[in-house]
Design a protein around this motif. Structure first.
Motif, PDB file in Angstrom:
ATOM      1  N   GLY A  83       2.513  20.742 -18.200  1.00  0.00           N
ATOM      2  CA  GLY A  83       2.786  21.613 -17.037  1.00  0.00           C
ATOM      3  C   GLY A  83       2.262  20.706 -15.723  1.00  0.00           C
ATOM      4  N   ALA A  84       1.795  19.581 -15.908  1.00  0.00           N
ATOM      5  CA  ALA A  84       1.604  18.907 -14.745  1.00  0.00           C
ATOM      6  C   ALA A  84       2.569  18.012 -14.121  1.00  0.00           C
ATOM      7  CB  ALA A  84       0.108  18.058 -15.021  1.00  0.00           C
ATOM      8  N   GLU A  85       2.280  17.388 -13.004  1.00  0.00           N
ATOM      9  CA  GLU A  85       3.486  16.274 -12.647  1.00  0.00           C
ATOM     10  C   GLU A  85       2.578  14.881 -12.945  1.00  0.00           C
ATOM     11  OE1 GLU A  85       5.920  15.204  -8.659  1.00  0.00           O
ATOM     12  OE2 GLU A  85       3.415  15.329  -8.280  1.00  0.00           O
ATOM     13  N   LEU A  86       3.204  14.097 -13.704  1.00  0.00           N
ATOM     14  CA  LEU A  86       2.619  12.723 -13.896  1.00  0.00           C
ATOM     15  C   LEU A  86       2.933  11.839 -13.122  1.00  0.00           C
ATOM     16  CD1 LEU A  86       3.247  12.459 -17.945  1.00  0.00           C
ATOM     17  CD2 LEU A  86       1.466  13.651 -16.811  1.00  0.00           C
ATOM     18  N   ILE A  87       2.042  11.180 -12.476  1.00  0.00           N
ATOM     19  CA  ILE A  87       2.038  10.163 -11.403  1.00  0.00           C
ATOM     20  C   ILE A  87       1.906   8.723 -12.259  1.00  0.00           C
ATOM     21  CG2 ILE A  87       1.577   9.104  -9.129  1.00  0.00           C
ATOM     22  CD1 ILE A  87       2.439  11.975  -9.012  1.00  0.00           C
ATOM     23  N   ILE A  88       3.062   8.031 -12.204  1.00  0.00           N
ATOM     24  CA  ILE A  88       2.990   6.742 -13.228  1.00  0.00           C
ATOM     25  C   ILE A  88       3.747   5.469 -12.225  1.00  0.00           C
ATOM     26  CG2 ILE A  88       3.580   5.500 -15.251  1.00  0.00           C
ATOM     27  CD1 ILE A  88       4.103   8.555 -16.476  1.00  0.00           C
ATOM     28  N   HIS A  89       2.944   4.529 -12.575  1.00  0.00           N
ATOM     29  CA  HIS A  89       3.597   3.387 -11.852  1.00  0.00           C
ATOM     30  C   HIS A  89       4.825   2.452 -12.787  1.00  0.00           C
ATOM     31  CE1 HIS A  89       3.884   0.785  -8.214  1.00  0.00           C
ATOM     32  NE2 HIS A  89       3.744  -0.368  -8.778  1.00  0.00           N
ATOM     33  N   ASN A  90       5.886   2.404 -12.411  1.00  0.00           N
ATOM     34  CA  ASN A  90       6.688   1.898 -13.380  1.00  0.00           C
ATOM     35  C   ASN A  90       6.935   2.879 -14.542  1.00  0.00           C
ATOM     36  OD1 ASN A  90       8.856   0.281 -14.496  1.00  0.00           O
ATOM     37  ND2 ASN A  90       7.402  -1.290 -15.381  1.00  0.00           N
ATOM     38  N   ALA A  91       7.316   4.102 -14.327  1.00  0.00           N
ATOM     39  CA  ALA A  91       7.094   5.087 -15.025  1.00  0.00           C
ATOM     40  C   ALA A  91       8.151   4.895 -16.519  1.00  0.00           C
ATOM     41  CB  ALA A  91       7.588   6.392 -14.395  1.00  0.00           C
ATOM     42  N   ALA A  92       9.107   4.240 -16.059  1.00  0.00           N
ATOM     43  CA  ALA A  92      10.209   4.144 -17.372  1.00  0.00           C
ATOM     44  C   ALA A  92       9.233   3.187 -18.514  1.00  0.00           C
ATOM     45  CB  ALA A  92      11.295   3.147 -16.891  1.00  0.00           C
ATOM     46  N   PHE A  93       8.488   2.219 -18.326  1.00  0.00           N
ATOM     47  CA  PHE A  93       7.838   1.564 -19.199  1.00  0.00           C
ATOM     48  C   PHE A  93       6.885   2.679 -19.844  1.00  0.00           C
ATOM     49  CE2 PHE A  93       4.013  -0.711 -20.519  1.00  0.00           C
ATOM     50  CZ  PHE A  93       4.486  -1.702 -21.235  1.00  0.00           C
ATOM     51  N   ASP A  94       5.961   3.214 -19.248  1.00  0.00           N
ATOM     52  CA  ASP A  94       4.950   4.123 -20.004  1.00  0.00           C
ATOM     53  C   ASP A  94       5.416   5.112 -20.620  1.00  0.00           C
ATOM     54  OD1 ASP A  94       1.867   3.204 -18.764  1.00  0.00           O
ATOM     55  OD2 ASP A  94       3.692   2.867 -17.142  1.00  0.00           O
ATOM     56  N   VAL A  95       6.680   5.944 -19.917  1.00  0.00           N
ATOM     57  CA  VAL A  95       7.387   7.050 -20.704  1.00  0.00           C
ATOM     58  C   VAL A  95       8.017   6.659 -22.001  1.00  0.00           C
ATOM     59  CG1 VAL A  95       9.194   8.815 -20.302  1.00  0.00           C
ATOM     60  CG2 VAL A  95       7.238   8.379 -18.579  1.00  0.00           C
ATOM     61  N   GLY A  96       8.628   5.393 -21.756  1.00  0.00           N
ATOM     62  CA  GLY A  96       9.310   4.963 -22.994  1.00  0.00           C
ATOM     63  C   GLY A  96       8.305   4.601 -24.296  1.00  0.00           C
ATOM     64  N   PHE A  97       7.394   4.357 -24.122  1.00  0.00           N
ATOM     65  CA  PHE A  97       6.302   4.116 -25.095  1.00  0.00           C
ATOM     66  C   PHE A  97       5.732   5.388 -25.501  1.00  0.00           C
ATOM     67  CE2 PHE A  97       5.944  -0.738 -24.176  1.00  0.00           C
ATOM     68  CZ  PHE A  97       5.742  -1.249 -25.347  1.00  0.00           C
ATOM     69  N   LEU A  98       5.298   6.257 -24.659  1.00  0.00           N
ATOM     70  CA  LEU A  98       4.742   7.372 -25.039  1.00  0.00           C
ATOM     71  C   LEU A  98       5.917   8.440 -25.760  1.00  0.00           C
ATOM     72  CD1 LEU A  98       2.568   8.276 -21.614  1.00  0.00           C
ATOM     73  CD2 LEU A  98       1.883   7.542 -24.170  1.00  0.00           C
ATOM     74  N   ASP A  99       7.119   8.383 -25.446  1.00  0.00           N
ATOM     75  CA  ASP A  99       8.291   9.328 -26.217  1.00  0.00           C
ATOM     76  C   ASP A  99       8.308   8.600 -27.436  1.00  0.00           C
ATOM     77  OD1 ASP A  99       8.910  10.744 -24.116  1.00  0.00           O
ATOM     78  OD2 ASP A  99      10.730   9.490 -23.466  1.00  0.00           O
ATOM     79  N   ASN A 100       8.115   7.291 -27.798  1.00  0.00           N
ATOM     80  CA  ASN A 100       8.227   6.492 -28.910  1.00  0.00           C
ATOM     81  C   ASN A 100       6.829   7.048 -29.873  1.00  0.00           C
ATOM     82  OD1 ASN A 100       9.032   4.648 -31.009  1.00  0.00           O
ATOM     83  ND2 ASN A 100       6.922   3.554 -30.599  1.00  0.00           N
ATOM     84  N   GLU A 101       5.901   7.080 -29.053  1.00  0.00           N
ATOM     85  CA  GLU A 101       4.718   7.680 -29.852  1.00  0.00           C
ATOM     86  C   GLU A 101       4.756   8.865 -30.347  1.00  0.00           C
ATOM     87  OE1 GLU A 101       2.125   5.963 -31.058  1.00  0.00           O
ATOM     88  OE2 GLU A 101       2.505   3.989 -29.982  1.00  0.00           O
ATOM     89  N   LEU A 102       5.255   9.825 -29.313  1.00  0.00           N
ATOM     90  CA  LEU A 102       5.507  11.461 -29.937  1.00  0.00           C
ATOM     91  C   LEU A 102       6.645  11.358 -30.862  1.00  0.00           C
ATOM     92  CD1 LEU A 102       5.832  12.798 -26.222  1.00  0.00           C
ATOM     93  CD2 LEU A 102       3.782  13.125 -27.876  1.00  0.00           C
TER      94      LEU A 102
END
Length: 242
Positions: A83-102
């Motif tokens: 439910g939060a807003e994630l603040i990420i620098h270069n979000a595509a990198f971190d989200v790509g990795f986290l989506d893969n982990e999920l």
């Protein structure tokens, strides 16, 4: 409004080539102020580091050998960001990795955007400072955010620094109590964020295994270069307080 400043460290640059997340660091803001709540985990990747990645993070497979895999902390992680807003620098990198982990943890976990929204501070910075370097270090220098304690990349430390950068990047008005009601420069806003007792950045106690990993990394640097920059900093501090 609940926001989570998030950063990861990985074994390499591309999850598509088999790289994995080795560290997740999250800092919670509520109404743009740190609450002191955080999520920080080292993870066993069960794969090798790419050349150069280990030097950037200072982590080793030996240090990570007894840490949990992502699947063991996934429920706790999702609950923290839900439910939060994630603040990420270069979000595509971190989200790509986290989506893969999920995905590796199980289809039932979905994707990051199923649990939270995402704001990319790199895109924000490019809009505000077009044509300029907008790395985290460059933004710290431009916005007056102190990152002198950042010798190696670390997910929790970088998340704490990014919290200061985000506040400075999105401030300018006195609406969050930094100024006297008038316009405030980004660097002034950042200084107010760090110095106001009510909004002090969360401080995290160093765990014994983290300290051991830090010392092991310094010893490697000493053997390779004769000394570490950290040693020089400690000498300066000792002289200043002597």
């Amino acid at each position: 409004m609940r926001q989570i400043i998030l950063d990861t460290e990985t074994t390499g640059l591309n999850w598509k080539t088999g790289n994995r997340v080795v560290e997740i660091g999250c800092v919670e803001l509520v109404e743009r102020r740190p609450t002191g709540n955080h999520f920080h985990r080292y993870l066993r990747p069960d794969c090798d580091f790419e050349q150069g990645a280990q030097e950037v993070t200072g982590l080793t497979l030996e240090f990570l050998a007894d840490k949990p895999v992502f699947g063991e902390v996934v429920d706790e992680f999702i609950e923290f960001i839900r439910g939060a807003e994630l603040i990420i620098h270069n979000a595509a990198f971190d989200v790509g990795f986290l989506d893969n982990e999920l995905a590796l943890a199980g289809a039932q976990y979905g994707r990051i955007l199923d649990h939270a929204t995402v704001e990319d501070t790199l895109l924000m910075a490019r809009q505000r400072f077009p044509g300029q370097r907008n790395s985290l270090d460059a933004l710290c220098k431009r916005l007056g955010v102190d990152n002198s304690h950042r010798q190696l990349h670390g997910a929790l430390l970088d998340a704490q620094i990014l919290a200061d950068v985000y506040i400075a990047l999105t401030s300018g008005q006195g609406e969050i109590g930094f100024g006297d009601g008038g316009e405030a420069a980004p660097a002034q806003a950042a200084t107010g964020f760090r110095s106001t007792a009510a909004s002090a950045r969360p401080r995290v106690a160093i765990l014994p295994d983290e300290l051991a990993a830090h010392e092991a990394r310094l010893e490697k640097l000493r053997k390779k270069a004769g000394r570490a920059v950290w040693d020089a900093m400690l000498e300066e501090v000792a002289e200043a307080v002597a």
